[in-house]
Design an enzyme around this catalytic site. Structure first.
Site, PDB file in Angstrom:
ATOM      1  N   GLU A  40      -8.150  34.876  57.780  1.00 22.59           N
ATOM      2  CA  GLU A  40      -8.639  33.874  56.825  1.00 22.59           C
ATOM      3  C   GLU A  40     -10.121  34.103  56.543  1.00 22.59           C
ATOM      4  O   GLU A  40     -10.895  34.416  57.439  1.00 22.59           O
ATOM      5  CB  GLU A  40      -8.420  32.476  57.394  1.00 22.59           C
ATOM      6  CG  GLU A  40      -8.807  31.348  56.454  1.00 22.59           C
ATOM      7  CD  GLU A  40      -8.538  29.967  57.067  1.00 22.59           C
ATOM      8  OE1 GLU A  40      -8.399  29.006  56.301  1.00 22.59           O
ATOM      9  OE2 GLU A  40      -8.485  29.856  58.307  1.00 22.59           O
ATOM     10  N   LYS A 111      -3.725  27.668  50.047  1.00 24.46           N
ATOM     11  CA  LYS A 111      -3.485  26.887  51.259  1.00 24.46           C
ATOM     12  C   LYS A 111      -3.153  25.429  50.938  1.00 24.46           C
ATOM     13  O   LYS A 111      -3.930  24.725  50.280  1.00 24.46           O
ATOM     14  CB  LYS A 111      -4.721  26.968  52.148  1.00 24.46           C
ATOM     15  CG  LYS A 111      -4.583  26.341  53.528  1.00 24.46           C
ATOM     16  CD  LYS A 111      -5.875  26.562  54.303  1.00 24.46           C
ATOM     17  CE  LYS A 111      -5.814  26.012  55.710  1.00 24.46           C
ATOM     18  NZ  LYS A 111      -7.105  26.195  56.409  1.00 24.46           N
ATOM     19  N   CYS A 152      -3.541  29.590  58.401  1.00 25.17           N
ATOM     20  CA  CYS A 152      -4.228  28.858  59.451  1.00 25.17           C
ATOM     21  C   CYS A 152      -3.617  27.483  59.767  1.00 25.17           C
ATOM     22  O   CYS A 152      -2.587  27.401  60.412  1.00 25.17           O
ATOM     23  CB  CYS A 152      -5.713  28.735  59.091  1.00 25.17           C
ATOM     24  SG  CYS A 152      -6.780  28.342  60.513  1.00 25.17           S
TER      25      CYS A 152
END
Length: 280
Positions: A40, A111, A152
Protein backbone atom coordinates in the site's frame (compact mmCIF):
# COMPACT_ATOMS: atom_id res chain seq x y z
CA UNK A 1 1.96 -20.06 -10.60
CA UNK A 2 4.74 -18.35 -8.66
CA UNK A 3 3.79 -15.22 -6.72
CA UNK A 4 5.87 -12.61 -4.90
CA UNK A 5 5.02 -10.03 -2.25
CA UNK A 6 7.24 -6.95 -2.15
CA UNK A 7 8.02 -5.39 1.24
CA UNK A 8 9.07 -1.73 1.28
CA UNK A 9 9.83 1.12 3.65
CA UNK A 10 8.29 3.81 1.50
CA UNK A 11 8.86 7.51 2.19
CA UNK A 12 7.63 10.82 0.79
CA UNK A 13 10.41 10.65 -1.84
CA UNK A 14 8.76 9.21 -4.96
CA UNK A 15 12.01 8.86 -6.90
CA UNK A 16 13.57 6.85 -4.08
CA UNK A 17 10.48 4.64 -3.80
CA UNK A 18 10.36 4.01 -7.55
CA UNK A 19 14.02 3.01 -7.52
CA UNK A 20 13.46 0.54 -4.67
CA UNK A 21 10.29 -0.86 -6.23
CA UNK A 22 12.03 -1.35 -9.56
CA UNK A 23 14.92 -3.22 -7.94
CA UNK A 24 12.67 -5.51 -5.88
CA UNK A 25 10.18 -6.27 -8.64
CA UNK A 26 13.02 -7.22 -10.97
CA UNK A 27 14.53 -9.44 -8.28
CA UNK A 28 11.18 -11.21 -7.84
CA UNK A 29 10.87 -11.71 -11.59
CA UNK A 30 14.39 -13.17 -11.73
CA UNK A 31 13.27 -15.64 -9.06
CA UNK A 32 10.50 -16.77 -11.40
CA UNK A 33 7.50 -14.83 -10.10
CA UNK A 34 4.80 -14.28 -12.68
CA UNK A 35 2.51 -12.44 -10.22
CA UNK A 36 4.15 -9.65 -8.20
CA UNK A 37 2.37 -7.37 -5.73
CA UNK A 38 3.63 -4.12 -4.19
CA UNK A 39 2.47 -2.77 -0.80
CA UNK A 40 0.00 0.00 0.00
CA UNK A 41 1.13 3.56 -0.83
CA UNK A 42 4.39 2.19 -2.24
CA UNK A 43 4.99 5.26 -4.40
CA UNK A 44 4.54 7.90 -1.66
CA UNK A 45 3.95 7.40 2.07
CA UNK A 46 4.15 10.01 4.79
CA UNK A 47 2.09 12.77 6.36
CA UNK A 48 -1.35 13.72 5.05
CA UNK A 49 0.24 16.73 3.37
CA UNK A 50 2.93 14.58 1.75
CA UNK A 51 0.34 12.10 0.51
CA UNK A 52 -1.73 14.90 -0.99
CA UNK A 53 1.35 16.40 -2.66
CA UNK A 54 2.38 12.99 -4.00
CA UNK A 55 -1.04 12.00 -5.30
CA UNK A 56 -1.14 11.39 -9.03
CA UNK A 57 -3.54 10.26 -11.76
CA UNK A 58 -3.42 6.78 -13.27
CA UNK A 59 -1.30 8.10 -16.13
CA UNK A 60 1.24 9.55 -13.68
CA UNK A 61 4.79 8.34 -13.10
CA UNK A 62 4.01 5.46 -10.70
CA UNK A 63 1.51 3.59 -12.85
CA UNK A 64 3.40 4.51 -16.03
CA UNK A 65 6.45 2.80 -14.52
CA UNK A 66 4.30 -0.20 -13.49
CA UNK A 67 2.94 -0.59 -17.02
CA UNK A 68 6.34 -0.38 -18.65
CA UNK A 69 7.91 -2.78 -16.14
CA UNK A 70 5.14 -5.37 -16.34
CA UNK A 71 5.44 -5.32 -20.14
CA UNK A 72 9.23 -5.59 -20.08
CA UNK A 73 9.28 -8.44 -17.56
CA UNK A 74 6.17 -10.20 -18.89
CA UNK A 75 4.49 -10.38 -15.47
CA UNK A 76 1.17 -9.63 -13.85
CA UNK A 77 1.94 -6.70 -11.55
CA UNK A 78 -0.40 -5.46 -8.83
CA UNK A 79 0.96 -1.97 -8.33
CA UNK A 80 0.12 -2.01 -4.64
CA UNK A 81 -1.88 1.07 -4.04
CA UNK A 82 -1.12 4.69 -4.78
CA UNK A 83 -2.61 7.95 -3.62
CA UNK A 84 -4.72 8.67 -6.69
CA UNK A 85 -5.68 12.18 -7.73
CA UNK A 86 -8.84 12.47 -9.81
CA UNK A 87 -9.70 15.70 -11.57
CA UNK A 88 -12.79 17.34 -10.12
CA UNK A 89 -12.60 15.54 -6.76
CA UNK A 90 -11.68 17.41 -3.59
CA UNK A 91 -10.22 14.30 -1.94
CA UNK A 92 -7.99 11.57 -3.30
CA UNK A 93 -8.48 7.82 -3.48
CA UNK A 94 -6.45 4.86 -2.28
CA UNK A 95 -6.14 2.90 -5.49
CA UNK A 96 -4.74 -0.51 -6.45
CA UNK A 97 -4.04 -1.32 -10.08
CA UNK A 98 -3.56 -4.67 -11.80
CA UNK A 99 -1.33 -4.42 -14.86
CA UNK A 100 -1.09 -7.36 -17.24
CA UNK A 101 2.05 -8.68 -18.98
CA UNK A 102 1.09 -6.61 -22.00
CA UNK A 103 1.36 -3.43 -19.92
CA UNK A 104 -2.36 -2.75 -20.09
CA UNK A 105 -4.51 -1.89 -17.07
CA UNK A 106 -6.59 -4.99 -16.29
CA UNK A 107 -8.40 -3.66 -13.21
CA UNK A 108 -8.57 -0.65 -10.89
CA UNK A 109 -9.78 -0.99 -7.30
CA UNK A 110 -10.39 1.91 -4.90
CA UNK A 111 -10.19 1.00 -1.21
CA UNK A 112 -13.69 0.57 0.20
CA UNK A 113 -12.96 0.57 3.94
CA UNK A 114 -11.09 3.65 5.17
CA UNK A 115 -8.82 3.44 8.20
CA UNK A 116 -10.52 5.72 10.75
CA UNK A 117 -9.37 4.18 14.03
CA UNK A 118 -7.20 4.64 17.11
CA UNK A 119 -4.35 2.15 17.55
CA UNK A 120 -1.76 2.19 20.35
CA UNK A 121 -2.66 5.78 21.22
CA UNK A 122 -2.42 7.08 17.66
CA UNK A 123 -5.49 8.27 15.77
CA UNK A 124 -5.72 7.56 12.06
CA UNK A 125 -8.26 9.41 9.90
CA UNK A 126 -7.87 8.20 6.35
CA UNK A 127 -11.21 9.73 5.40
CA UNK A 128 -9.88 13.23 6.10
CA UNK A 129 -7.93 13.13 2.86
CA UNK A 130 -9.45 10.30 0.84
CA UNK A 131 -12.85 9.13 -0.34
CA UNK A 132 -13.96 5.52 -0.06
CA UNK A 133 -14.39 3.38 -3.14
CA UNK A 134 -17.73 1.77 -3.86
CA UNK A 135 -16.96 -1.16 -6.19
CA UNK A 136 -15.77 -4.70 -5.45
CA UNK A 137 -13.27 -5.63 -8.15
CA UNK A 138 -11.95 -8.87 -9.62
CA UNK A 139 -9.56 -9.30 -12.51
CA UNK A 140 -8.01 -12.09 -14.56
CA UNK A 141 -4.33 -13.04 -14.61
CA UNK A 142 -2.50 -13.93 -17.79
CA UNK A 143 -3.02 -17.66 -17.19
CA UNK A 144 -6.77 -17.20 -16.74
CA UNK A 145 -6.78 -17.37 -12.92
CA UNK A 146 -9.31 -15.06 -11.30
CA UNK A 147 -7.78 -12.40 -9.05
CA UNK A 148 -9.48 -10.47 -6.24
CA UNK A 149 -8.29 -7.01 -5.20
CA UNK A 150 -8.34 -5.62 -1.66
CA UNK A 151 -6.27 -3.14 0.37
CA UNK A 152 -5.02 -3.22 3.99
CA UNK A 153 -7.94 -2.40 6.37
CA UNK A 154 -10.27 -4.31 4.03
CA UNK A 155 -8.82 -7.43 5.68
CA UNK A 156 -11.09 -6.87 8.70
CA UNK A 157 -14.27 -7.14 6.61
CA UNK A 158 -14.95 -10.80 5.75
CA UNK A 159 -17.94 -9.90 3.58
CA UNK A 160 -15.63 -8.44 0.95
CA UNK A 161 -13.48 -11.55 0.74
CA UNK A 162 -16.50 -13.84 0.58
CA UNK A 163 -17.93 -11.87 -2.34
CA UNK A 164 -14.56 -11.99 -4.12
CA UNK A 165 -14.53 -15.78 -3.70
CA UNK A 166 -18.11 -16.12 -4.92
CA UNK A 167 -17.16 -14.07 -7.97
CA UNK A 168 -14.47 -16.62 -8.74
CA UNK A 169 -11.33 -15.20 -7.14
CA UNK A 170 -8.80 -17.91 -6.39
CA UNK A 171 -6.01 -15.50 -5.47
CA UNK A 172 -6.47 -12.23 -3.56
CA UNK A 173 -3.82 -9.53 -3.30
CA UNK A 174 -3.80 -7.30 -0.21
CA UNK A 175 -1.33 -4.39 -0.48
CA UNK A 176 -0.97 -3.07 3.06
CA UNK A 177 0.64 -0.61 5.45
CA UNK A 178 -0.54 -2.39 8.61
CA UNK A 179 0.57 -0.62 11.76
CA UNK A 180 3.29 -2.17 13.89
CA UNK A 181 0.84 -2.99 16.71
CA UNK A 182 -1.79 -4.60 14.50
CA UNK A 183 0.82 -6.48 12.48
CA UNK A 184 2.15 -8.04 15.64
CA UNK A 185 -1.25 -9.05 17.05
CA UNK A 186 -3.74 -9.39 14.17
CA UNK A 187 -2.05 -9.61 10.77
CA UNK A 188 -1.29 -13.32 10.54
CA UNK A 189 -4.51 -14.35 12.29
CA UNK A 190 -6.68 -12.37 9.90
CA UNK A 191 -4.78 -13.39 6.77
CA UNK A 192 -5.05 -17.06 7.64
CA UNK A 193 -8.72 -16.71 8.55
CA UNK A 194 -9.63 -15.03 5.25
CA UNK A 195 -7.64 -17.69 3.35
CA UNK A 196 -9.33 -20.58 5.19
CA UNK A 197 -12.84 -19.13 5.04
CA UNK A 198 -12.68 -18.59 1.30
CA UNK A 199 -10.21 -21.33 0.38
CA UNK A 200 -8.18 -18.71 -1.45
CA UNK A 201 -4.52 -17.81 -1.76
CA UNK A 202 -3.66 -14.46 -0.15
CA UNK A 203 -0.65 -12.49 -1.37
CA UNK A 204 -0.14 -9.78 1.23
CA UNK A 205 2.75 -7.32 0.77
CA UNK A 206 3.16 -4.99 3.75
CA UNK A 207 5.15 -1.86 4.48
CA UNK A 208 7.97 -2.05 7.05
CA UNK A 209 9.54 0.52 9.36
CA UNK A 210 9.06 4.22 10.10
CA UNK A 211 7.51 6.52 7.52
CA UNK A 212 7.57 10.29 7.06
CA UNK A 213 4.72 10.84 9.51
CA UNK A 214 6.52 8.98 12.30
CA UNK A 215 4.09 6.05 12.15
CA UNK A 216 5.48 2.53 11.87
CA UNK A 217 4.41 -0.40 9.74
CA UNK A 218 5.01 -3.97 10.86
CA UNK A 219 6.30 -5.84 7.82
CA UNK A 220 5.88 -9.64 7.91
CA UNK A 221 4.61 -9.72 4.32
CA UNK A 222 3.03 -13.11 3.72
CA UNK A 223 1.71 -15.53 1.17
CA UNK A 224 -0.93 -17.86 2.61
CA UNK A 225 -2.52 -20.91 0.98
CA UNK A 226 -6.20 -22.01 0.99
CA UNK A 227 -5.59 -24.35 3.92
CA UNK A 228 -4.31 -21.40 5.96
CA UNK A 229 -0.65 -22.41 5.77
CA UNK A 230 1.90 -19.61 5.57
CA UNK A 231 3.92 -20.35 2.46
CA UNK A 232 6.25 -17.36 2.78
CA UNK A 233 7.02 -14.80 5.49
CA UNK A 234 9.25 -11.75 5.11
CA UNK A 235 11.90 -10.73 7.65
CA UNK A 236 11.88 -7.18 9.03
CA UNK A 237 13.60 -5.55 6.06
CA UNK A 238 12.88 -4.40 2.54
CA UNK A 239 12.83 -7.28 0.09
CA UNK A 240 10.49 -9.85 -1.39
CA UNK A 241 9.07 -13.23 -0.49
CA UNK A 242 8.03 -15.80 -3.04
CA UNK A 243 5.94 -18.97 -3.17
CA UNK A 244 4.41 -21.36 -5.66
CA UNK A 245 0.60 -21.31 -5.69
CA UNK A 246 -0.63 -24.85 -6.32
CA UNK A 247 -3.99 -24.30 -8.01
CA UNK A 248 -4.60 -28.04 -8.35
CA UNK A 249 -4.25 -28.46 -4.59
CA UNK A 250 -6.63 -25.55 -4.10
CA UNK A 251 -9.21 -27.28 -6.28
CA UNK A 252 -8.73 -30.45 -4.24
CA UNK A 253 -9.27 -28.55 -0.98
CA UNK A 254 -12.45 -26.99 -2.35
CA UNK A 255 -13.68 -30.44 -3.43
CA UNK A 256 -12.88 -32.35 -0.25
CA UNK A 257 -13.97 -29.62 2.17
CA UNK A 258 -16.63 -27.82 0.10
CA UNK A 259 -17.49 -25.01 2.50
CA UNK A 260 -18.16 -22.57 -0.34
CA UNK A 261 -20.46 -25.04 -2.07
CA UNK A 262 -22.20 -25.85 1.24
CA UNK A 263 -23.31 -22.27 1.84
CA UNK A 264 -27.08 -21.72 2.30
CA UNK A 265 -27.67 -18.16 1.05
CA UNK A 266 -31.46 -18.36 1.49
CA UNK A 267 -30.99 -18.90 5.22
CA UNK A 268 -28.92 -15.73 5.63
CA UNK A 269 -30.42 -12.32 6.23
CA UNK A 270 -28.75 -9.09 7.26
CA UNK A 271 -29.98 -7.80 10.63
CA UNK A 272 -31.11 -4.53 9.03
CA UNK A 273 -33.33 -6.46 6.62
CA UNK A 274 -34.81 -8.47 9.49
CA UNK A 275 -35.67 -5.30 11.42
CA UNK A 276 -37.24 -3.77 8.33
CA UNK A 277 -39.41 -6.84 7.76
CA UNK A 278 -40.49 -6.91 11.44
CA UNK A 279 -41.48 -3.24 11.31
CA UNK A 280 -43.54 -3.88 8.19
Amino acid sequence: MRAAAIQMNSTADRDRNLTVADRLVRAAARDGATLVALPEKWSVLGTAEQLAAGAEPLDGPAISWARATARELGIDLVAGSIAERVEGREKGLNTSVHVGPDGELRAVYRKIHLFDVEVAGTAYRESDGEDAGEEIVTSTLADGTELGLAICYDLRFPELFRILALRGARVVTLPSAFTLATTRDHWEVLLRARAIENQSFLVAPNQIGVHGDGNRSGGRSMIVDPWGLVLALAPDAEGHVIADLDLARQADVRTRLPSLANRRPRAYAWPAAERHEAAA
